[in-house]
Design a protein around this motif. Structure first.
Motif, PDB file in Angstrom:
ATOM      1  N   TYR A  47      18.722  16.385 -30.069  1.00 31.59           N
ATOM      2  CA  TYR A  47      20.168  16.534 -29.965  1.00 31.59           C
ATOM      3  C   TYR A  47      20.525  18.014 -29.971  1.00 31.59           C
ATOM      4  O   TYR A  47      19.768  18.858 -30.426  1.00 31.59           O
ATOM      5  CB  TYR A  47      20.906  15.799 -31.093  1.00 31.59           C
ATOM      6  CG  TYR A  47      20.997  16.544 -32.399  1.00 31.59           C
ATOM      7  CD1 TYR A  47      22.054  17.419 -32.649  1.00 31.59           C
ATOM      8  CD2 TYR A  47      20.045  16.377 -33.386  1.00 31.59           C
ATOM      9  CE1 TYR A  47      22.141  18.102 -33.848  1.00 31.59           C
ATOM     10  CE2 TYR A  47      20.134  17.055 -34.588  1.00 31.59           C
ATOM     11  CZ  TYR A  47      21.182  17.918 -34.814  1.00 31.59           C
ATOM     12  OH  TYR A  47      21.259  18.602 -35.998  1.00 31.59           O
ATOM     13  N   LEU A  53      25.023  10.722 -34.215  1.00 32.70           N
ATOM     14  CA  LEU A  53      25.085  12.145 -34.545  1.00 32.70           C
ATOM     15  C   LEU A  53      26.319  12.355 -35.408  1.00 32.70           C
ATOM     16  O   LEU A  53      27.419  11.976 -35.029  1.00 32.70           O
ATOM     17  CB  LEU A  53      25.178  12.988 -33.269  1.00 32.70           C
ATOM     18  CG  LEU A  53      25.405  14.482 -33.433  1.00 32.70           C
ATOM     19  CD1 LEU A  53      24.244  15.126 -34.177  1.00 32.70           C
ATOM     20  CD2 LEU A  53      25.604  15.146 -32.083  1.00 32.70           C
ATOM     21  N   VAL A  91      22.903  13.581 -27.400  1.00 34.16           N
ATOM     22  CA  VAL A  91      21.679  13.041 -27.983  1.00 34.16           C
ATOM     23  C   VAL A  91      20.857  12.462 -26.845  1.00 34.16           C
ATOM     24  O   VAL A  91      21.383  11.723 -26.009  1.00 34.16           O
ATOM     25  CB  VAL A  91      21.987  11.948 -29.026  1.00 34.16           C
ATOM     26  CG1 VAL A  91      20.705  11.356 -29.592  1.00 34.16           C
ATOM     27  CG2 VAL A  91      22.871  12.499 -30.132  1.00 34.16           C
TER      28      VAL A  91
END
Length: 97
Positions: free
Chosen positions: A6, A66, A88
């Motif tokens: 990410y 996230l 991500v």
């Protein structure tokens, strides 16, 4: 086994008098994935991109998210725009350990 990566573009509104930080991390099914934390910010107004890449095993129906939060009292945010600077990615690499 999956390679999970990410990157998160953060804005922090720090000042010479105080720090402003943004902490980001990946979670699997609501639980922190150790080693995925990243910290950005400081004593200045800035935009920066931070992230992590890890190997992780996933089962059917696992959910990855996230998360980000501000540390400090000045303005802070995570920015996602057409440049694709927050995201991500997952890449399958092997059947597992």
């Amino acid at each position: 086994m999956w390679e999970i990566s990410y990157h998160a573009r953060s804005y922090t509104g720090g000042s010479a008098a105080s720090n402003q930080l943004v902490r980001t991390a990946l979670f699997k099914n609501g639980q922190l994935i150790p080693g995925t934390e990243a910290l950005t910010g400081g004593h200045a107004v800035m935009q920066t991109t931070a992230g992590q890449t890890i190997l992780e095993k996933f089962d059917v129906n696992d959910v990855i998210t996230l998360h980000a939060y501000r540390i400090g009292t000045n303005p802070a945010s995570v920015i996602s725009n057409g440049d694709g600077r927050t995201g991500v990615m997952a890449h399958w690499v092997s059947p597992g350990f």
